[in-house]
Enzyme design. Structure first.
Site: not given
Ligand code: NDP
Ligand code: 2IT
Length: 449
Positions: A168-169, A129, A381, A114, A93, A244
């Site tokens: 997603g991520d 992942k 999830s 993860q 997952k 997100n």
């Molecule tokens: P999104 O794509 O929704 O948003 C990512 C954000 O981070 C954007 O504002 C983006 O800016 C910025 N960003 C991405 N890459 C870079 C970079 N190299 N340098 C600076 N800013 C950056 O992703 P999420 O919000 O889903 O994910 C954010 C973090 O949270 C990640 O580390 C992800 O692994 C983690 N995460 C996500 C989960 C989820 O459920 N979605 C769960 C647990 C962890 P820009 O638009 O300019 O690229």
């Molecule tokens: O980093 C993370 O935990 C996620 N991007 C969410 C993973 C998931 O399966 O919901």
């Protein structure tokens, strides 16, 4: 630097040798192994049968070509990945990331993290992942759809409700999950709702999944603040990113009475001393897919935008890095400590460099590592998988209440484990050990597989 236990050092050396050049993976493994010395001393059986060596080697790594046709009729090639790291506790997952920086080392670090994160939730999910070096920035909706379809054309043979359940991520949200689910359904001729999570509500998604990671991280920090008899009320908070995780972190921080004064994207950061207008951020990021610089342009007086630079220069009580790995450096941590930061909650995966973590811990700043603090996303999830399996659908309130309980339990488990292993307040050690013990128990019971 923390010293690695002498039994574990050869394991780390072998990981470095076998995975040459994969720096983020090395960083993630090193951090976990640094915590495990105390466990191996107490429970030598966990070091038997090369259990830790097996844990550091993915069960399966899939790399594939993703050809697709852009709007100009040109054929584009990207690389797709899925690392199925550990299935001792349940089907693999973990999310899928679309970002040009994606490579096998990044996916392995994320998959490794993860495993422990998922174990901390207490739910039956293994660790995996995936992703691609595809850059969604500036691509049309049609291009995104064709890319997602091509990506799934290969991925579908490796996943399934009982095998591997992506979500997603970075760069993958509801729209992309929809296109991938559509292609999976078409290729398999199965309406297998539980094969992907993060789906929209009208075709099997869970309420509160969109909000879950950010809300969960905020619940974790709230609980951590409570150990010091304090709350978010009136606290200046800086949240990096505007995707997100960042958006729903800001939403919950504001609900808890905190004041969010800055957020960012990969181009720069915006400061609004009146408090970030979240409706505008949502409109810009979720609807228009615009840049955060537009926030300052539209709001005008009282706000300012800083191109490049570090968002961590903005003074705050609470920092919630929610963008990407290694976005908060040792220098940033020094600035935050100098400016009086009281708590750091990682919404992103591994956003603080090892030096930054050390600086926070030495300054006795409350520090919540991503694998514990951002576990609310994957936990919800797993709640989505439960609803799909029972063909049920729960209310927002019911789902969020479960999320809140899960986050408070993860917090307490990390805190208790840190106490038990002689490092009170060390949530990094607590999370690594508590997550490891759950996986190790299962691996031990399953024999040498
Ligand atoms: P999104 O794509 O929704 O948003 C990512 C954000 O981070 C954007 O504002 C983006 O800016 C910025 N960003 C991405 N890459 C870079 C970079 N190299 N340098 C600076 N800013 C950056 O992703 P999420 O919000 O889903 O994910 C954010 C973090 O949270 C990640 O580390 C992800 O692994 C983690 N995460 C996500 C989960 C989820 O459920 N979605 C769960 C647990 C962890 P820009 O638009 O300019 O690229
Ligand atoms: O980093 C993370 O935990 C996620 N991007 C969410 C993973 C998931 O399966 O919901």
């Amino acid at each position: 630097m923390v010293v690695i236990d002498e039994k574990l050092e050869p394991i780390l050396n072998e990981v470095l040798r076998r995975n040459a050049g994969e720096q983020e993976f090395h960083q993630a493994v090193r951090e976990v192994l640094e915590s495990l010395g105390r466990v191996v001393a107490k429970h030598p059986n966990y070091a038997n049968n090369a259990l830790i060596e097996r844990l550091c080697e993915p069960e399966r790594q899939i790399i594939f070509r993703v050809p697709w046709v852009d709007d100009k009729g040109q054929v584009q090639i990207n690389r797709g990945f899925r690392v199925q790291f550990n299935s001792a506790l349940g089907p693999y997952k973990g999310g899928i990331r679309f970002h040009p920086s994606v490579n096998i080392g990044i996916i392995k670090f994320l998959g490794f993290e993860q495993i422990f994160k998922n174990a901390l939730t207490g739910m039956p999910i293994g660790g995996g992942k995936g992703g691609s070096d595809f850059n969604p920035r500036g691509r049309s909706d049609g291009e995104i759809m064709r890319f997602c379809q091509s990506f799934m054309t290969e991925l579908h043979r490796h996943i399934g409700e009982y095998t591997d359940v992506p979500a997603g991520d970075i760069g993958v949200g509801g729209r992309e999950i929809g296109y991938m689910f559509g292609q999976y359904k078409r290729l398999t001729n199965r309406y297998e709702a539980g094969v992907l999570t993060g789906k929209a509500l009208f075709y099997g998604g869970s309420r509160a999944r969109t909000e879950a990671t950010g809300y969960g991280a905020t619940y974790f920090v709230e609980r951590m603040l409570a150990t010091k008899k304090t709350t978010f009320e009136g606290k200046r908070t800086v949240v990096s990113g505007s995707g997100n995780v960042a958006v729903y972190t800001m939403e919950k921080v504001i609900e808890f009475g905190g004041k969010v004064v800055a957020c960012s994207d990969s181009n720069g950061y915006v400061v609004d001393e009146k408090g970030i207008d979240l409706d505008l951020v949502k409109e810009l990021k979720e609807v228009r897919r615009a840049r955060i610089s537009d926030y300052a342009r539209l709001k005008g007086a009282g706000t300012h935008y800083v191109e490049s630079g570090s968002i961590w220069d903005v003074p705050c009580d609470i920092a919630m890095p929610s963008a990407t790995q290694n976005e908060l450096t040792g220098a940033d941590a020094k600035t935050l400590v100098k400016n009086g930061v009281k708590a750091v909650g990682e919404g992103a995966n591994m956003p603080s460099t090892p030096e930054a973590v050390r600086i926070f811990q030495e300054a006795r700043v409350l520090f919540a590592p991503g694998k514990a603090a951002n576990a609310g996303g994957v936990a919800t999830s797993a709640l989505e998988m439960q609803q799909n399996a029972s063909r049920d659908s729960w209310s927002f309130e019911q789902t969020e209440a479960k999320l809140a309980t899960i986050m408070r339990n993860i917090h307490d488990l990390c805190a208790q484990t840190a106490d038990e292993y002689g490092a009170p307040g060390d949530y990094v050690l607590g999370a690594n050990i508590a997550g490891f013990v759950r996986v190790a128990e299962a691996m031990d019971a399953l024999g040498v597989i």
